[in-house]
Design a protein around this motif. Structure first.
Motif, PDB file in Angstrom:
ATOM      1  N   TYR A   1       0.778  12.886  -8.770  1.00  0.00           N
ATOM      2  CA  TYR A   1      -0.324  12.507  -7.900  1.00  0.00           C
ATOM      3  C   TYR A   1       0.267  11.718  -6.743  1.00  0.00           C
ATOM      4  O   TYR A   1       0.919  10.693  -6.934  1.00  0.00           O
ATOM      5  N   ARG A   2       0.046  12.224  -5.537  1.00  0.00           N
ATOM      6  CA  ARG A   2       0.569  11.568  -4.336  1.00  0.00           C
ATOM      7  C   ARG A   2       2.070  11.302  -4.463  1.00  0.00           C
ATOM      8  O   ARG A   2       2.579  10.228  -4.167  1.00  0.00           O
ATOM      9  N   HIS A   3       2.781  12.321  -4.939  1.00  0.00           N
ATOM     10  CA  HIS A   3       4.244  12.309  -5.036  1.00  0.00           C
ATOM     11  C   HIS A   3       4.778  11.361  -6.107  1.00  0.00           C
ATOM     12  O   HIS A   3       5.979  11.119  -6.189  1.00  0.00           O
TER      13      HIS A   3
END
Length: 250
Positions: free
Chosen positions: A12-14
């Motif tokens: 999630y979000r890198h």
């Protein structure tokens, strides 16, 4: 006919929520997915169901069809504002037979009522789901899962915010399912529930810390390793390059 999770990473979000997970779930067994808060337990279950996108790896369903796998989400993920009766919600377990808007025939009505009886909710089959307590609503979600008659039951925190009496009753329902040859895979946070009802455990802290027989997995050393892995994961630049974990061996 196992479910095989191979090199599964979800971010999630890198930031990886789980990374390089390898585990196998066999038929007619009970598995707990256990670990600290934020360990990625629910993410693993959602990735197995295809509800979140995997960055690496895959989930293989050995000769299983989609209807062979039932998923019970957390209550917070279910919209209780829909104008729906207890019977109608339980009948949604027939989705693979009638779709989401099809009519229920006489034999299927009997099947739904039997499932509601198993969770002690048939007497309120006509009631709107918005009027149910948390415990009652969870019983109906269990009935929906039972109606599907799947071979693998995947449950995400099934006893969260549920009273003790309901928890005990639903644990007994799962024991009945096991006796019928079904597999149960449940995300849990209660140490004693895992030890009492789930002979197999997968402990994760974004990665697999230990997996196998519960008495061998739920040790102080493994719990300490799980908390340590969760605390140091983001700071470790080599985190996603660690060797892959071994498959569960029974």
């Amino acid at each position: 006919m196992p479910i095989s999770v191979q090199d599964l990473t979800v971010s999630y979000r890198h930031h990886p929520a789980i990374h390089h997970i390898n585990v196998q779930f066999d038929e007619a067994r009970a598995y707990a997915i256990f670990g600290p808060n934020g360990a990625g337990k629910s993410t693993l279950l959602k990735a197995m169901m295809g509800l979140v996108k995997a960055d690496t790896g895959r989930v293989e369903f050995q000769q299983l069809q989609r209807q062979d796998i039932a998923y019970l989400p957390q209550q917070s993920d279910v919209d209780r504002s829909q104008p729906m009766t207890v019977f109608e919600l339980a009948a949604m377990g027939l989705w693979y037979k009638i779709g989401f808007f099809g009519r229920v025939n006489k034999a299927q009505k009997v099947r739904v009522h039997e499932a509601l009886q198993r969770v002690s909710m048939d007497s309120v089959a006509h009631k709107n789901i918005g009027a149910l307590s948390n415990g009652q609503f969870q019983r109906v979600l269990f009935a929906r899962m039972l109606v599907q008659n799947a071979r693998f039951l995947l449950l995400d925190e099934p006893f969260n915010a549920v009273d003790a009496a309901t928890t005990f009753a639903l644990l007994e329902v799962l024991q009945q399912c096991l006796k019928q040859g079904k597999s149960v895979i449940a995300v849990l946070h209660d140490y004693e529930q895992v030890r009492a009802y789930f002979p197999n455990t997968v402990m994760i802290a974004r990665e697999v810390i230990a997996c196998g027989k519960t008495e061998q997995v739920l040790t102080d050393a493994n719990l300490q390793a799980a908390f340590a892995a969760l605390q140091t994961g983001h700071a470790n630049k080599e985190w996603c390059e660690v060797p892959q974990n071994k498959l569960v061996e029974e």
